[in-house]
Design a protein around this motif. Structure first.
Motif, PDB file in Angstrom:
ATOM      1  N   ASN A   1      41.463  39.912  47.935  1.00 43.30           N
ATOM      2  CA  ASN A   1      40.027  39.979  47.625  1.00 43.30           C
ATOM      3  C   ASN A   1      39.357  38.609  47.674  1.00 43.30           C
ATOM      4  O   ASN A   1      38.132  38.514  47.693  1.00 43.30           O
ATOM      5  CB  ASN A   1      39.825  40.565  46.224  1.00 43.30           C
ATOM      6  N   HIS A   2      40.179  37.551  47.668  1.00 40.67           N
ATOM      7  CA  HIS A   2      39.614  36.199  47.516  1.00 40.67           C
ATOM      8  C   HIS A   2      40.673  35.200  47.972  1.00 40.67           C
ATOM      9  O   HIS A   2      41.845  35.331  47.608  1.00 40.67           O
ATOM     10  CB  HIS A   2      39.255  36.015  46.038  1.00 40.67           C
ATOM     11  N   ALA A   3      40.271  34.219  48.744  1.00 42.10           N
ATOM     12  CA  ALA A   3      41.238  33.301  49.354  1.00 42.10           C
ATOM     13  C   ALA A   3      41.664  32.151  48.450  1.00 42.10           C
ATOM     14  O   ALA A   3      42.561  31.382  48.808  1.00 42.10           O
ATOM     15  CB  ALA A   3      40.659  32.731  50.649  1.00 42.10           C
ATOM     16  N   GLU A   4      41.018  31.982  47.287  1.00 41.14           N
ATOM     17  CA  GLU A   4      41.412  30.843  46.449  1.00 41.14           C
ATOM     18  C   GLU A   4      42.864  31.021  45.997  1.00 41.14           C
ATOM     19  O   GLU A   4      43.326  32.124  45.685  1.00 41.14           O
ATOM     20  CB  GLU A   4      40.477  30.681  45.238  1.00 41.14           C
ATOM     21  N   GLN A   5      43.568  29.892  45.933  1.00 36.78           N
ATOM     22  CA  GLN A   5      45.034  29.930  45.852  1.00 36.78           C
ATOM     23  C   GLN A   5      45.581  30.516  44.561  1.00 36.78           C
ATOM     24  O   GLN A   5      46.741  30.931  44.538  1.00 36.78           O
ATOM     25  CB  GLN A   5      45.590  28.523  46.075  1.00 36.78           C
ATOM     26  N   ASP A   6      44.792  30.555  43.494  1.00 36.62           N
ATOM     27  CA  ASP A   6      45.335  31.163  42.268  1.00 36.62           C
ATOM     28  C   ASP A   6      45.528  32.678  42.434  1.00 36.62           C
ATOM     29  O   ASP A   6      46.195  33.309  41.627  1.00 36.62           O
ATOM     30  CB  ASP A   6      44.471  30.850  41.039  1.00 36.62           C
ATOM     31  N   HIS A   7      44.965  33.236  43.521  1.00 36.43           N
ATOM     32  CA  HIS A   7      45.170  34.669  43.816  1.00 36.43           C
ATOM     33  C   HIS A   7      45.886  34.893  45.147  1.00 36.43           C
ATOM     34  O   HIS A   7      46.558  35.899  45.314  1.00 36.43           O
ATOM     35  CB  HIS A   7      43.828  35.403  43.844  1.00 36.43           C
ATOM     36  N   SER A   8      45.704  33.971  46.050  1.00 37.04           N
ATOM     37  CA  SER A   8      46.286  34.166  47.389  1.00 37.04           C
ATOM     38  C   SER A   8      47.554  33.336  47.594  1.00 37.04           C
ATOM     39  O   SER A   8      48.320  33.592  48.517  1.00 37.04           O
ATOM     40  CB  SER A   8      45.264  33.750  48.455  1.00 37.04           C
TER      41      SER A   8
ATOM     42  N   SER B   1      40.804  39.600  38.030  1.00 39.83           N
ATOM     43  CA  SER B   1      42.037  38.855  38.306  1.00 39.83           C
ATOM     44  C   SER B   1      42.343  37.764  37.288  1.00 39.83           C
ATOM     45  O   SER B   1      43.311  37.024  37.439  1.00 39.83           O
ATOM     46  CB  SER B   1      41.977  38.253  39.705  1.00 39.83           C
ATOM     47  N   HIS B   2      41.485  37.615  36.284  1.00 41.20           N
ATOM     48  CA  HIS B   2      41.791  36.734  35.146  1.00 41.20           C
ATOM     49  C   HIS B   2      41.411  37.476  33.863  1.00 41.20           C
ATOM     50  O   HIS B   2      40.352  38.105  33.808  1.00 41.20           O
ATOM     51  CB  HIS B   2      40.973  35.440  35.181  1.00 41.20           C
ATOM     52  N   GLY B   3      42.266  37.355  32.851  1.00 41.13           N
ATOM     53  CA  GLY B   3      41.948  37.941  31.554  1.00 41.13           C
ATOM     54  C   GLY B   3      42.177  39.441  31.527  1.00 41.13           C
ATOM     55  O   GLY B   3      42.615  40.040  32.520  1.00 41.13           O
TER      56      GLY B   3
ATOM     57  N   CYS C   1      38.498  40.881  41.334  1.00 41.80           N
ATOM     58  CA  CYS C   1      39.010  39.511  41.429  1.00 41.80           C
ATOM     59  C   CYS C   1      38.330  38.597  40.402  1.00 41.80           C
ATOM     60  O   CYS C   1      38.294  38.936  39.235  1.00 41.80           O
ATOM     61  CB  CYS C   1      38.926  38.974  42.842  1.00 41.80           C
ATOM     62  N   ASP C   2      37.757  37.461  40.796  1.00 42.18           N
ATOM     63  CA  ASP C   2      37.192  36.542  39.798  1.00 42.18           C
ATOM     64  C   ASP C   2      36.006  37.151  39.039  1.00 42.18           C
ATOM     65  O   ASP C   2      35.793  36.843  37.855  1.00 42.18           O
ATOM     66  CB  ASP C   2      36.691  35.261  40.486  1.00 42.18           C
ATOM     67  N   PHE C   3      35.213  37.953  39.733  1.00 50.96           N
ATOM     68  CA  PHE C   3      33.981  38.495  39.146  1.00 50.96           C
ATOM     69  C   PHE C   3      34.313  39.301  37.883  1.00 50.96           C
ATOM     70  O   PHE C   3      35.184  40.172  37.913  1.00 50.96           O
ATOM     71  CB  PHE C   3      33.295  39.388  40.187  1.00 50.96           C
TER      72      PHE C   3
ATOM     73  N   VAL D   1      30.605  35.345  44.891  1.00 51.70           N
ATOM     74  CA  VAL D   1      31.010  35.348  43.486  1.00 51.70           C
ATOM     75  C   VAL D   1      32.503  35.002  43.442  1.00 51.70           C
ATOM     76  O   VAL D   1      33.311  35.846  43.177  1.00 51.70           O
ATOM     77  CB  VAL D   1      30.734  36.700  42.785  1.00 51.70           C
ATOM     78  N   HIS D   2      32.881  33.797  43.708  1.00 46.40           N
ATOM     79  CA  HIS D   2      32.057  32.617  43.813  1.00 46.40           C
ATOM     80  C   HIS D   2      32.233  31.883  45.137  1.00 46.40           C
ATOM     81  O   HIS D   2      31.676  30.802  45.326  1.00 46.40           O
ATOM     82  CB  HIS D   2      32.391  31.650  42.657  1.00 46.40           C
ATOM     83  N   TRP D   3      33.025  32.458  46.066  1.00 48.35           N
ATOM     84  CA  TRP D   3      33.180  31.889  47.401  1.00 48.35           C
ATOM     85  C   TRP D   3      32.502  32.826  48.399  1.00 48.35           C
ATOM     86  O   TRP D   3      32.160  33.963  48.049  1.00 48.35           O
ATOM     87  CB  TRP D   3      34.674  31.732  47.731  1.00 48.35           C
TER      88      TRP D   3
HETATM   89 FE1  FEO Z   1      38.209  31.657  42.608  1.00 44.82          FE
HETATM   90 FE2  FEO Z   1      40.443  32.694  40.271  1.00 44.82          FE
HETATM   91  O1  FEO Z   1      39.848  31.907  41.837  1.00 44.82           O
END
Ligand code: FEO
Length: 390
Positions: free
Chosen positions: A75-82, A218-220, A161-163, A142-144
């Protein structure tokens, strides 16, 4: 430990109890989690992965569930998920990465995942897993620019994901302690989502119009009462500001401090909520959170080498970059022999539609007439606030 959300649907992420700084930038005093999800059907889909530092836990969870991953939805390319996708692909060599074209390009750049590994999807596309169907909703900014949501139709679970997420480590699968989650989610919104308020508003409306039983960020923790987080986001992202003044300040020899102390009392006397932040002691997440609702910011600092104390400049930069819905700003400054502090801070506060109120600039320690100027600034703020939200 894998945890069942609904029959055949599992949380397979990792709780990072000890993480105290995110992206080498954002303080995370309550830790965080990297949520990944498995949907077991005729085919198995993994929704997002975890931060590479915790990939061992993800692999163990997948092993315990005894699944072979067919699809990794990103859902999102930022490394904490990908960041663990390459490892997952090594363990499940037939798995395909399902994502939108923009995210695919970013995953190729960031993780060097080969092109043949991808299945690309666009807005409204679906993927059948057997008895269950995934629907993809593009949700840029949100946010990339590449972000998307995945909707599990039959179970009405929305993976955002982050949203709508929060940086909090908890043993609760769902948001049970709503007070704790509200505060963590607000801070997270301030640090990550606030610059994209317009997008946030439109996605809140979109999610509200869907049949959603569970929101799985994807957080919390997850939300089994979606209105809890959607109502909160709706309020934070609205144009409504509160009768609040945020005062990020730093003082070297107590001249600025004396003015801040006086000014805080002056504002309280006028019925205004005041949130002072000593920039040498507070963490920037608390300051960001206070900026979500406040109508006014007043930055207070001494002059160092002609310009503002660097901590104040950083606060101004942050207040600008996070694009809060502030309406008014001012500056309190003490200097010794010459100062360009007001000009430099004003230049940093040009983003947005903030009205600058007459600063209070004092040579040395504040005198009787300087305190009168602080009273005058408090009067102006009080008047301006009375005209708010009309
Ligand atoms: Fe935008 Fe949790 O990464």
């Amino acid at each position: 430990m894998a945890r069942e959300i609904k029959p055949g649907i599992y949380w397979v992420g990792a709780v990072d109890w000890d993480r105290r700084l995110f992206d080498e930038l954002i303080p995370t005093p309550h830790g965080t989690s990297y949520n990944a999800y498995v949907i077991k059907d005729k085919k198995t889909a993994l929704i997002d992965t975890v931060d590479p530092s915790r990939e061992g836990e993800l692999l163990k969870n997948l092993e315990v569930l005894n699944v072979t991953v067919d699809y990794v939805v990103s859902n999102h390319a930022e490394q904490d998920h990908s960041g663990s996708i390459p490892t997952v692909l090594k363990h499940y060599p037939d798995a395909k990465v399902v994502t939108n074209p923009k995210c695919k390009l970013m995953l190729e750049d960031l993780l060097q995942i080969p092109e043949e590994k991808f299945i690309t999807v666009n807005e409204g596309d679906t993927l059948s897993l057997g008895s269950k169907t995934l629907e993809f909703i593009t949700a840029p900014w949100v946010h990339w620019p590449e972000t998307m949501f995945t909707y599990l139709r039959e179970d009405e679970i929305l993976f955002t994901c982050d949203f709508l997420g929060s940086h909090v480590a908890t043993s609760d699968l769902f948001a049970t302690d709503e007070r704790e989650v509200y505060e963590a989610a607000k801070r997270y919104y301030a640090e990550i989502m606030m610059p994209f308020r317009t997008s946030v508003r439109s996605y809140v409306k979109k999610v509200e119009s869907m049949n959603v039983d569970i929101i799985a960020p994807s957080h919390g923790p997850l939300y089994d009462d979606p209105s809890f987080i959607l109502d909160a986001y709706g309020e934070w992202a609205s144009d409504t500001v509160k009768n609040e003044v945020v005062i990020p300040y730093v003082s070297m020899h107590n001249s600025t401090r004396a003015m801040v102390d006086y000014f805080v009392t002056a504002l309280i006397r006028r019925g205004i909520t005041v949130k002072p932040f000593n920039l040498t002691k507070t963490d920037t997440g608390e300051l960001a959170k206070a900026l979500v609702d406040a109508a006014t910011i007043v930055i207070a600092c001494p002059t160092v080498l002609v310009g503002p104390h660097p901590a104040a400049l950083y606060a101004a930069y942050l207040a600008n970059a996070l694009r809060p819905k502030l309406k008014f700003a001012s500056i309190i400054n003490s200097y010794g022999w010459g100062s360009k502090t007001v000009e430099m801070l004003t230049q940093s506060l040009t983003n947005g539609k903030v009205e600058l109120l007459e600063p209070v600039v004092v040579k040395g320690y504040p005198k009787k007439e300087d305190f009168k100027l602080l009273d005058k600034l408090a009067d102006i703020i009080s008047e301006k606030h009375e005209g708010l939200n009309r």
